[in-house]
Design a protein around this motif. Structure first.
Motif, mmCIF file in Angstrom:
data_model
loop_
_atom_site.group_PDB
_atom_site.id
_atom_site.type_symbol
_atom_site.label_atom_id
_atom_site.label_comp_id
_atom_site.label_asym_id
_atom_site.label_seq_id
_atom_site.Cartn_x
_atom_site.Cartn_y
_atom_site.Cartn_z
ATOM 1 N N UNK A 107 0.924 -1.329 -0.106
ATOM 2 C CA UNK A 107 -0.130 0.011 -0.035
ATOM 3 C C UNK A 107 0.870 1.238 0.074
ATOM 4 N N UNK A 108 2.000 1.276 0.583
ATOM 5 C CA UNK A 108 2.767 2.314 0.528
ATOM 6 C C UNK A 108 3.460 2.735 -0.716
ATOM 7 N N UNK A 109 3.653 1.770 -1.678
ATOM 8 C CA UNK A 109 4.405 1.773 -2.954
ATOM 9 C C UNK A 109 3.359 2.793 -3.764
ATOM 10 N N UNK A 110 2.026 2.713 -3.484
ATOM 11 C CA UNK A 110 1.168 3.748 -4.234
ATOM 12 C C UNK A 110 1.614 5.209 -3.906
ATOM 13 N N UNK A 111 2.027 5.479 -2.697
ATOM 14 C CA UNK A 111 2.417 6.887 -2.425
ATOM 15 C C UNK A 111 3.822 7.545 -2.857
ATOM 16 N N UNK A 112 4.778 6.442 -2.719
ATOM 17 C CA UNK A 112 5.969 6.616 -2.909
ATOM 18 C C UNK A 112 6.906 5.483 -3.153
ATOM 19 N N UNK A 113 7.925 5.511 -4.076
ATOM 20 C CA UNK A 113 8.941 4.778 -4.296
ATOM 21 C C UNK A 113 10.422 4.904 -3.686
ATOM 22 N N UNK A 114 10.345 6.027 -3.181
ATOM 23 C CA UNK A 114 11.422 6.687 -2.568
ATOM 24 C C UNK A 114 12.056 5.794 -1.117
ATOM 25 N N UNK A 115 13.138 5.147 -1.202
ATOM 26 C CA UNK A 115 13.321 4.102 -0.053
ATOM 27 C C UNK A 115 13.390 5.209 1.218
ATOM 28 N N UNK A 116 13.656 6.385 1.133
ATOM 29 C CA UNK A 116 13.787 7.191 2.433
ATOM 30 C C UNK A 116 12.544 7.391 3.026
ATOM 31 N N UNK A 117 11.433 7.449 2.096
ATOM 32 C CA UNK A 117 10.206 7.494 2.480
ATOM 33 C C UNK A 117 9.497 6.310 3.052
ATOM 34 N N UNK A 118 9.821 4.919 2.418
ATOM 35 C CA UNK A 118 9.247 3.809 2.596
ATOM 36 C C UNK A 118 9.667 3.219 3.822
ATOM 37 N N UNK A 119 11.035 3.613 4.399
ATOM 38 C CA UNK A 119 11.890 2.756 5.344
ATOM 39 C C UNK A 119 11.250 3.122 6.634
ATOM 40 N N UNK A 120 10.520 4.128 6.828
ATOM 41 C CA UNK A 120 9.875 4.342 7.956
ATOM 42 C C UNK A 120 8.721 3.454 8.336
ATOM 43 N N UNK A 121 8.196 2.773 7.005
ATOM 44 C CA UNK A 121 7.206 1.871 7.294
ATOM 45 C C UNK A 121 7.643 0.048 7.378
ATOM 46 N N UNK A 122 9.038 0.054 7.543
ATOM 47 C CA UNK A 122 9.677 -1.276 7.606
ATOM 48 C C UNK A 122 8.925 -2.062 8.795
ATOM 49 N N UNK A 123 8.486 -3.401 7.983
ATOM 50 C CA UNK A 123 7.986 -4.350 9.098
ATOM 51 C C UNK A 123 6.798 -4.008 10.018
ATOM 52 N N UNK A 124 6.106 -2.850 9.678
ATOM 53 C CA UNK A 124 5.098 -2.118 10.548
ATOM 54 C C UNK A 124 3.774 -2.968 10.458
ATOM 55 N N UNK A 125 3.649 -3.857 9.614
ATOM 56 C CA UNK A 125 2.273 -4.810 9.669
ATOM 57 C C UNK A 125 2.625 -5.826 10.673
ATOM 58 N N UNK A 126 3.836 -6.230 11.142
ATOM 59 C CA UNK A 126 3.974 -7.389 12.011
ATOM 60 C C UNK A 126 4.524 -6.657 13.115
ATOM 61 N N UNK A 127 5.284 -5.683 13.241
ATOM 62 C CA UNK A 127 5.772 -4.926 14.684
ATOM 63 C C UNK A 127 5.786 -3.310 14.119
ATOM 64 N N UNK A 128 4.681 -2.565 14.356
ATOM 65 C CA UNK A 128 4.397 -1.508 14.447
ATOM 66 C C UNK A 128 5.739 -0.718 15.345
ATOM 67 N N UNK A 129 6.276 0.303 14.576
ATOM 68 C CA UNK A 129 7.259 1.061 15.381
ATOM 69 C C UNK A 129 8.658 0.556 15.183
ATOM 70 N N UNK A 130 8.793 -0.768 14.515
ATOM 71 C CA UNK A 130 10.021 -1.200 14.303
ATOM 72 C C UNK A 130 11.191 -0.241 13.752
ATOM 73 N N UNK A 131 10.482 0.715 12.964
ATOM 74 C CA UNK A 131 11.836 1.406 12.468
ATOM 75 C C UNK A 131 12.537 2.460 13.370
ATOM 76 N N UNK A 132 11.799 2.949 14.564
ATOM 77 C CA UNK A 132 12.384 3.471 15.745
ATOM 78 C C UNK A 132 13.227 2.587 16.646
#
Length: 165
Positions: A23-48
């Protein structure tokens, strides 16, 4: 070169949509934007919780699912040194090599969440010193190490004038 970082544990069959939801690929394909959502479906907040140099540790079939190349790109963008898993999906493995993300196939059963992990590719050893654990790892081909050090296959080719210079 020896790598040191914290372990972040995940289970078996982590698919590319778990790594970065489509779902995030529809908003952006920029890795700097997408990285904030890494693993969030199974571990919300993982990026932090990630620090540069950390490791993702998983079970079998890591990276299964689609051939979404953004999945290994996002992991690398997050500053993860390597993914340690019992096995990897083939297309994920190939995509990771292309972008220079290290994947290490090994027995991950003894590694715990937030263990301090040390990986020495020259000695083929993965260690958790606090718990006196030492795990043998396969010898990575020198080409894979060099591709990773150069930032991926395309950068390796640019810097070396081809695959074998």
């Amino acid at each position: 070169m020896v790598f040191k970082g914290k372990a972040h544990l995940f289970g078996d069959h982590i698919n590319t949509d778990d790594i970065i939801a489509g779902k995030y690929k529809h908003e952006s394909i920029d890795p700097a934007v997408l990285v904030k959502h890494i693993m969030e479906n199974i571990r919300p907040g993982f990026y932090n919780d990630i620090n540069t140099g950390d490791f993702i540790v998983a079970g079998v079939n890591f990276g299964c699912g689609s051939s979404r190349e953004q999945a290994p790109i996002i992991i690398k963008q997050a500053g993860i040194t390597a993914v340690l898993a019992k096995s990897f999906a083939r297309i994920f493995y190939r995509n990771a090599i292309n972008i220079g993300l290290l994947l290490i196939t090994c027995d991950t059963a003894k590694i715990r969440e937030h263990d301090e992990v040390i990986y020495d590719p020259n000695n083929r050893q993965l260690a958790v010193p606090e718990r006196d654990i030492c795990i043998s790892t396969p010898l990575l081909p020198k080409e894979i190490i060099e591709i990773s050090r150069n930032g991926g296959l395309l950068e390796f080719i640019k810097r070396n004038g081809g695959f074998y210079a």
